[in-house]
Scaffold this motif. Structure first.
Motif, PDB file in Angstrom:
ATOM      1  N   LYS A 229       0.839  -1.203   0.000  1.00 16.46           N
ATOM      2  CA  LYS A 229       0.000   0.000   0.000  1.00 16.46           C
ATOM      3  C   LYS A 229       0.869   1.247   0.000  1.00 16.46           C
ATOM      4  N   ASN A 230       0.683   2.045  -1.040  1.00 13.19           N
ATOM      5  CA  ASN A 230       1.399   3.306  -1.209  1.00 13.19           C
ATOM      6  C   ASN A 230       0.333   4.373  -1.429  1.00 13.19           C
ATOM      7  N   GLN A 231      -0.009   5.067  -0.358  1.00 17.86           N
ATOM      8  CA  GLN A 231      -1.113   6.017  -0.426  1.00 17.86           C
ATOM      9  C   GLN A 231      -0.812   7.170  -1.372  1.00 17.86           C
ATOM     10  N   GLY A 232       0.442   7.576  -1.461  1.00 20.00           N
ATOM     11  CA  GLY A 232       0.801   8.661  -2.361  1.00 20.00           C
ATOM     12  C   GLY A 232       0.539   8.291  -3.810  1.00 20.00           C
TER      13      GLY A 232
ATOM     14  N   ARG B  70      -2.361   9.823  -6.435  1.00 22.19           N
ATOM     15  CA  ARG B  70      -2.043  10.372  -7.760  1.00 22.19           C
ATOM     16  C   ARG B  70      -2.857   9.676  -8.847  1.00 22.19           C
ATOM     17  N   VAL B  71      -2.978   8.339  -8.765  1.00 23.24           N
ATOM     18  CA  VAL B  71      -3.758   7.588  -9.745  1.00 23.24           C
ATOM     19  C   VAL B  71      -5.224   8.012  -9.670  1.00 23.24           C
ATOM     20  N   ALA B  72      -5.736   8.141  -8.444  1.00 23.58           N
ATOM     21  CA  ALA B  72      -7.139   8.534  -8.257  1.00 23.58           C
ATOM     22  C   ALA B  72      -7.393   9.930  -8.821  1.00 23.58           C
ATOM     23  N   ARG B  73      -6.424  10.834  -8.688  1.00 17.25           N
ATOM     24  CA  ARG B  73      -6.580  12.187  -9.207  1.00 17.25           C
ATOM     25  C   ARG B  73      -6.632  12.183 -10.734  1.00 17.25           C
TER      26      ARG B  73
END
Length: 150
Positions: free
Chosen positions: A124-127, A131-134
């Motif tokens: 899990k890499n929240q950053g 970015r992908v979600a944005r």
């Protein structure tokens, strides 16, 4: 007369107590000077994040839990639900249709990280997830599209 050679100390910080007070050495020069004078030196590294990089602090708490436990604590993985949502949004016809490599280039990450994120096997890499979600305009928590009225 010895009056000129004696020193009278007045105040709370006159020293002379039973134990010496700990001092913090700041800088390499002060540390070298303390070593040359023969004083006992103890080194401790303080781990602080300053203005916390991630305000939630959950990762630090998880690492503390890992440090304190005797058992093997599994690494947090990205869920398969969010990976499926990313894959579905990326492969859907329209403005978000792109390959994994194209998405990786847009979020400035290796294509392998996108592959692992979509499969749910990546750490899990929240950053990266944010970015992908944005780019895909989806919720980073649920994977639901943000620009549709579904």
């Amino acid at each position: 007369m010895d009056d000129w050679d004696t020193v009278t100390k007045i105040g709370s910080k006159t020293g002379g107590g039973a134990s010496q007070r700990e001092t913090v050495v700041r800088g390499k020069g002060a540390l070298n000077q303390a070593q040359r004078s023969g004083t006992i030196i103890g080194t401790e590294k303080k781990y602080a994040t300053g203005n916390a990089v991630n305000k939630a602090g959950s990762e630090g708490q998880r690492l503390t839990k890992v440090d304190r436990s005797d058992d093997i604590v599994p690494v947090q993985k990205t869920g398969t639900e969010i990976g499926a949502a990313i894959r579905a949004r990326r492969s859907k016809e329209g403005q978000y249709k792109m390959t994994q490599a194209e998405l990786a280039k847009k979020v400035n990450a290796p294509a392998n990280d996108i592959k692992l994120l979509e499969s749910g096997e990546g750490i899990k890499n929240q950053g990266l997830l944010n970015r992908v979600a944005r780019v895909l305009k989806i919720s980073p928590k649920t994977g639901k599209a943000l620009d549709e009225d579904n």
